[in-house]
Design an enzyme around this catalytic site. Structure first.
Site, PDB file in Angstrom:
ATOM      1  CD  GLN A  27     -81.391  16.490 -25.021  1.00  0.00           C
ATOM      2  OE1 GLN A  27     -82.017  17.301 -24.325  1.00  0.00           O
ATOM      3  NE2 GLN A  27     -81.729  16.250 -26.273  1.00  0.00           N
ATOM      4  CB  SER A  28     -80.518  19.872 -26.272  1.00  0.00           C
ATOM      5  OG  SER A  28     -80.886  20.745 -27.302  1.00  0.00           O
TER       6      SER A  28
END
Length: 574
Positions: free
Chosen positions: A215-216
């Site tokens: 994520q990110s």
């Protein structure tokens, strides 16, 4: 279908036998390691098993080397290993206890370690699917133990989770013409996947059923792994879950010449040293301090002219012609990515947890998109109009507040980057593997633990990383409405990890998550899931959430496709 004990009893069959045992794993030449029993005996974890040689001395900046044979002594990894050397993150405004997390401090170079969580009752021959996680932090900071999967694995009992430590910032992405690769941090992750292929069976895992998730910055790493070597996954993973994908400008090694020159200068190197010798021999504090100075330096020539190196992301994945032959966005458009099943998406209000929300009007000066100037900037401003008087938001045509327009239209969390990532991955993976093997989402719930300030209803932004909390936070601390969503979200994601389809083992009352091309035209009418809380107005009170399906808005699709047009990619380098 493998049975799921998603939210069963606190102690599971077989756990009591393991509680009295010493959880030592013997990996032959790769060493022996003592883990720890956690979560009421439901999970065993090892918190820092090495997967490669320490990247120190002559190995600094170099591709990782295979771990040397280890001696027979049992190594205690019952507490978190030290994290990798940390670089900037303060510019993102989100370095805090939750991000920096376990074993906080400046970090160390000897950090190529794995965190492994396995169900306590899983025998060695269980052949459980494996979820391989790459942590976020803009590829500059944070650490593997900040994403703890013990609660989820302990309750589910039907997959193994692995999190990887990898080199960050200048140590992980020192693009230099005298190095064999510009992307050592990505090669660390790839080396860890090779370790998983060789050793995860000893933990009860299936080396041929690995799902990579992040994520990110970790989402950026996942699509980088998909694009590495023009899509050659080397048989190391079968499925991918990139979420809230950070996408940043990408450059060739030769375009980073001024960056290296200034780094040499800020490290107080001498004329007798070559650049690489200077970088190789500098102390870790000096490497980090010079990085911080460099991030504020405004370039005077070349691709970065007029911008600070911090604005443009000077130490991120680089086009080196070997590991990455083009920008990752272009490689997706060209179909030069791994042919795997994919589940992807972002949260509803990416960027809402940074910067001031008191923006009175949208202006060109608010743009933080690299090299977006002239006619392109004017066009971007026209595509994100604000109508604050209409009374409700309409993502097809306008934005209710200037803050939302700026976040979506003029910054890297918006549709040029994170909020546009589901379209990039969804569309081009549907081209490559077929739309029935692609699922996308728009996560529309605030993070676990949000303070709603006494509001009758849980109303707040669904900000960056909100979806993470439903996979990682302990369910014991969740409110009833958070718990209901966590059950559902974990069931969807876990089903994809185990079967390659989020519906196979979803909760019975949850809606079927239709694939990206369920309506037959994924170019103009892609479908995505919207996970969200249930309110009193929910028309079906038998559902614990109001999760639903939607057809992506036409105006948003047009804007996202504009950002990935060749002309805009030439300008922004995303």
């Amino acid at each position: 279908m493998r049975p799921s004990l998603l939210f069963g009893a606190a102690t599971l069959a077989g756990a009591s036998q393991i509680q009295d045992a010493d959880p030592i794993i013997n990996l032959g030449c790769a060493g022996s390691y003592r883990g720890v029993i956690q979560n009421n005996g439901t999970v065993v974890s090892w918190k820092g098993i090495p997967y490669a040689q320490p990247p120190v001395g002559d190995l600094r900046f170099m591709p990782p080397r295979v771990l040397s044979p280890q001696n027979s002594s049992v190594v205690d990894v019952t507490t978190d290993a030290l994290r990798c050397v940390q670089f900037s993150g303060a510019d993102y405004g989100i370095i805090n206890g939750n991000i920096v997390g376990s074993r906080a401090g400046p970090g160390q170079e000897d950090c190529l370690k794995l965190w492994i969580w396995k169900p306590a009752n899983a025998p060695a021959d269980a052949k459980l699917p494996v979820m391989f996680y790459i942590h976020g932090g803009a590829l500059q900071y944070s650490a593997a133990p900040n994403n703890d999967f013990s609660d989820w694995v302990g309750q589910s009992q039907d997959f193994i989770a692995v999190n990887v430590g990898y080199r960050l910032g200048a140590l992980g992405f020192m693009a230099h013409p005298d190095l064999p690769s510009a992307n050592a941090g990505l090669l660390d992750q790839r080396m860890a996947l090779r370790w998983i292929k060789k050793h995860i069976a000893s933990f009860g895992g299936d080396p041929n059923d690995v799902t990579i998730m992040g994520q990110s910055g970790g989402g950026y790493a996942i699509i980088s792994q998909m694009a590495l070597y023009d899509g050659d996954s080397q048989g190391l993973f079968r499925k991918a879950i990139p979420r809230s994908i950070q996408r940043s400008p990408m450059f060739r090694i030769d375009e980073l010449a001024e960056r290296n020159t200034r780094y040499f200068e800020f490290l107080n190197c001498t004329a007798e040293q070559t650049q690489l010798d200077c970088f190789q021999n500098a102390s870790v504090p000096d490497i980090v301090n010079a990085y911080n100075v460099l991030s504020r330096y405004r370039a005077t020539e070349g691709a970065f002219q007029g911008l600070t190196f911090g604005q443009s992301g000077a130490f991120l994945p680089t086009i080196d012609g070997t590991t990455l032959t083009d920008s990752i966005t272009r490689l997706f458009k060209q179909g030069k990515v791994a042919k795997v099943d994919v589940l992807t998406g972002a949260v509803n209000d990416e960027g809402a947890n940074i910067g001031s929300r008191n923006i009175p009007v949208v202006t060109p000066a608010q743009s933080s998109i690299w090299n977006l100037t002239g006619d392109y900037l004017d066009q971007a401003l026209e595509m994100y109009p604000v109508n604050a008087t209409f009374g409700s938001s309409s993502p097809d045509n306008f934005f209710l507040t200037p803050f939302k327009a700026v976040m979506q239209g003029l910054g890297p969390f918006g549709e040029v980057g994170i909020s546009g990532s589901d379209r990039l991955v969804g569309r081009y993976m549907a081209d490559l593997v077929g739309p029935d093997r692609v699922w996308t989402f728009r996560f529309n719930a605030p993070g676990v633990g949000t303070n709603y300030s006494g509001s009758e209803y849980p109303l707040s932004y669904a900000a960056h990383s909100a979806d993470n909390s439903y996979l990682q936070n302990a369910t014991s601390v969740m409110t009833p409405f958070e718990l209901a969503l966590a059950k559902e979200w974990r069931a969807y994601i876990g089903s994809f990890i185990r079967t390659g389809n989020p519906n196979t083992e979803k909760l019975g009352l949850s809606p079927t998550w239709s694939s990206y091309g369920a309506l037959g035209d994924y170019i103009n009418s892609p479908v995505r899931l919207v996970p969200q809380f249930a309110f009193a107005s929910n028309p079906n009170s038998s559902y614990e959430t109001s999760t639903q399906l939607e057809v992506c808005q036409k105006a948003q699709i047009e804007r996202q496709d504009w950002w990935t047009s060749d002309a805009l990619l030439d300008a922004t380098r995303v």
